[in-house]
Design a protein around this motif. Structure first.
Motif, PDB file in Angstrom:
ATOM      1  N   ARG A 105       0.843  -1.194   0.000  1.00  0.00           N
ATOM      2  CA  ARG A 105       0.000   0.000   0.000  1.00  0.00           C
ATOM      3  C   ARG A 105       0.878   1.244   0.000  1.00  0.00           C
ATOM      4  O   ARG A 105       2.063   1.186   0.334  1.00  0.00           O
ATOM      5  N   SER A 106       0.273   2.363  -0.362  1.00  0.00           N
ATOM      6  CA  SER A 106       0.985   3.637  -0.242  1.00  0.00           C
ATOM      7  C   SER A 106       0.009   4.712   0.210  1.00  0.00           C
ATOM      8  O   SER A 106      -1.172   4.689  -0.137  1.00  0.00           O
ATOM      9  N   ALA A 107       0.521   5.611   1.003  1.00  0.00           N
ATOM     10  CA  ALA A 107      -0.265   6.730   1.503  1.00  0.00           C
ATOM     11  C   ALA A 107       0.684   7.875   1.830  1.00  0.00           C
ATOM     12  O   ALA A 107       1.688   7.668   2.514  1.00  0.00           O
ATOM     13  N   GLY A 108       0.397   9.018   1.323  1.00  0.00           N
ATOM     14  CA  GLY A 108       1.229  10.194   1.605  1.00  0.00           C
ATOM     15  C   GLY A 108       2.665  10.017   1.178  1.00  0.00           C
ATOM     16  O   GLY A 108       3.562  10.513   1.832  1.00  0.00           O
ATOM     17  N   GLY A 109       2.893   9.308   0.094  1.00  0.00           N
ATOM     18  CA  GLY A 109       4.249   9.096  -0.398  1.00  0.00           C
ATOM     19  C   GLY A 109       5.010   7.990   0.303  1.00  0.00           C
ATOM     20  O   GLY A 109       6.143   7.698  -0.048  1.00  0.00           O
ATOM     21  N   GLU A 110       4.413   7.384   1.309  1.00  0.00           N
ATOM     22  CA  GLU A 110       5.050   6.285   2.039  1.00  0.00           C
ATOM     23  C   GLU A 110       4.501   4.947   1.552  1.00  0.00           C
ATOM     24  O   GLU A 110       3.309   4.804   1.313  1.00  0.00           O
ATOM     25  N   VAL A 111       5.368   3.970   1.419  1.00  0.00           N
ATOM     26  CA  VAL A 111       4.958   2.617   1.058  1.00  0.00           C
ATOM     27  C   VAL A 111       4.957   1.776   2.326  1.00  0.00           C
ATOM     28  O   VAL A 111       5.872   1.861   3.145  1.00  0.00           O
ATOM     29  N   PHE A 112       3.906   0.978   2.493  1.00  0.00           N
ATOM     30  CA  PHE A 112       3.844   0.087   3.637  1.00  0.00           C
ATOM     31  C   PHE A 112       3.206  -1.225   3.211  1.00  0.00           C
ATOM     32  O   PHE A 112       2.670  -1.351   2.120  1.00  0.00           O
ATOM     33  N   PHE A 113       3.305  -2.218   4.071  1.00  0.00           N
ATOM     34  CA  PHE A 113       2.788  -3.549   3.793  1.00  0.00           C
ATOM     35  C   PHE A 113       1.652  -3.858   4.757  1.00  0.00           C
ATOM     36  O   PHE A 113       1.770  -3.615   5.954  1.00  0.00           O
ATOM     37  N   GLU A 114       0.580  -4.395   4.199  1.00  0.00           N
ATOM     38  CA  GLU A 114      -0.539  -4.857   5.018  1.00  0.00           C
ATOM     39  C   GLU A 114      -0.615  -6.365   4.848  1.00  0.00           C
ATOM     40  O   GLU A 114      -0.773  -6.872   3.748  1.00  0.00           O
ATOM     41  N   LEU A 115      -0.475  -7.047   5.933  1.00  0.00           N
ATOM     42  CA  LEU A 115      -0.390  -8.501   5.940  1.00  0.00           C
ATOM     43  C   LEU A 115      -1.537  -9.058   6.767  1.00  0.00           C
ATOM     44  O   LEU A 115      -1.750  -8.645   7.906  1.00  0.00           O
ATOM     45  N   THR A 116      -2.309  -9.965   6.165  1.00  0.00           N
ATOM     46  CA  THR A 116      -3.390 -10.626   6.885  1.00  0.00           C
ATOM     47  C   THR A 116      -3.109 -12.118   6.892  1.00  0.00           C
ATOM     48  O   THR A 116      -2.880 -12.713   5.833  1.00  0.00           O
ATOM     49  N   LEU A 117      -3.100 -12.701   8.076  1.00  0.00           N
ATOM     50  CA  LEU A 117      -2.831 -14.122   8.239  1.00  0.00           C
ATOM     51  C   LEU A 117      -4.054 -14.798   8.827  1.00  0.00           C
ATOM     52  O   LEU A 117      -4.713 -14.252   9.708  1.00  0.00           O
ATOM     53  N   GLY A 118      -4.338 -15.993   8.348  1.00  0.00           N
ATOM     54  CA  GLY A 118      -5.429 -16.787   8.908  1.00  0.00           C
ATOM     55  C   GLY A 118      -4.879 -18.074   9.479  1.00  0.00           C
ATOM     56  O   GLY A 118      -3.910 -18.627   8.945  1.00  0.00           O
ATOM     57  N   ASP A 119      -5.486 -18.543  10.540  1.00  0.00           N
ATOM     58  CA  ASP A 119      -5.072 -19.781  11.198  1.00  0.00           C
ATOM     59  C   ASP A 119      -3.579 -19.727  11.473  1.00  0.00           C
ATOM     60  O   ASP A 119      -2.778 -20.381  10.809  1.00  0.00           O
ATOM     61  N   ALA A 120      -3.191 -18.930  12.445  1.00  0.00           N
ATOM     62  CA  ALA A 120      -1.779 -18.615  12.663  1.00  0.00           C
ATOM     63  C   ALA A 120      -1.300 -19.006  14.055  1.00  0.00           C
ATOM     64  O   ALA A 120      -2.082 -19.200  14.981  1.00  0.00           O
ATOM     65  N   TRP A 121       0.011 -19.091  14.157  1.00  0.00           N
ATOM     66  CA  TRP A 121       0.714 -19.308  15.415  1.00  0.00           C
ATOM     67  C   TRP A 121       1.779 -18.218  15.502  1.00  0.00           C
ATOM     68  O   TRP A 121       2.492 -17.966  14.534  1.00  0.00           O
ATOM     69  N   VAL A 122       1.879 -17.566  16.649  1.00  0.00           N
ATOM     70  CA  VAL A 122       2.779 -16.425  16.824  1.00  0.00           C
ATOM     71  C   VAL A 122       3.954 -16.817  17.708  1.00  0.00           C
ATOM     72  O   VAL A 122       3.765 -17.330  18.812  1.00  0.00           O
ATOM     73  N   TRP A 123       5.177 -16.555  17.209  1.00  0.00           N
ATOM     74  CA  TRP A 123       6.380 -16.784  18.018  1.00  0.00           C
ATOM     75  C   TRP A 123       6.521 -15.597  18.954  1.00  0.00           C
ATOM     76  O   TRP A 123       6.969 -14.524  18.579  1.00  0.00           O
ATOM     77  N   ASP A 124       6.075 -15.762  20.173  1.00  0.00           N
ATOM     78  CA  ASP A 124       6.165 -14.701  21.173  1.00  0.00           C
ATOM     79  C   ASP A 124       6.174 -15.375  22.541  1.00  0.00           C
ATOM     80  O   ASP A 124       5.173 -15.942  22.968  1.00  0.00           O
ATOM     81  N   VAL A 125       7.287 -15.322  23.188  1.00  0.00           N
ATOM     82  CA  VAL A 125       7.483 -16.036  24.445  1.00  0.00           C
ATOM     83  C   VAL A 125       6.534 -15.539  25.540  1.00  0.00           C
ATOM     84  O   VAL A 125       6.195 -16.284  26.445  1.00  0.00           O
TER      85      VAL A 125
END
Length: 101
Positions: A49-69
């Protein structure tokens, strides 16, 4: 609590998280890395995506597992991540998902 006790506690948490990862990795099709997190997922939608001259990423995950202790619930139905950093998404063949003991 001493500094050594704290280090041992954190090492035990990391080891437990790695063991959980090893146990669940075969349930997922994708490995996703962002600058802040590591995910396993079965559905991945990555949009640039881009907004105001900045590029960014939008990521949507389904059925996920998060590595976070520090997360008590690492399995999540849906995750939405917005980041300005690169995102690495890999679909791994089943053979590569089997980790050695």
């Amino acid at each position: 609590m001493s500094a050594e006790d704290l280090e041992n506690y954190e090492a035990d948490l990391e080891l437990g998280l790695y063991r959980e990862y090893r146990d669940v990795v075969g349930l997922f099709s994708y490995v996703v890395e962002t600058e802040r997190r590591f995910y396993l997922a079965n559905e991945v939608d990555l949009q640039v995506r881009s907004a105001g001259g900045e590029v960014f990423f939008e990521l949507t995950l389904g059925d996920a597992w998060v590595w976070d202790v520090y997360r008590s619930a690492r399995f999540v139905r849906s995750v939405r991540v917005v980041t300005f950093k690169d995102v690495n998404v890999e679909e791994l063949p089943r053979a590569e998902l089997n980790l050695p003991s």
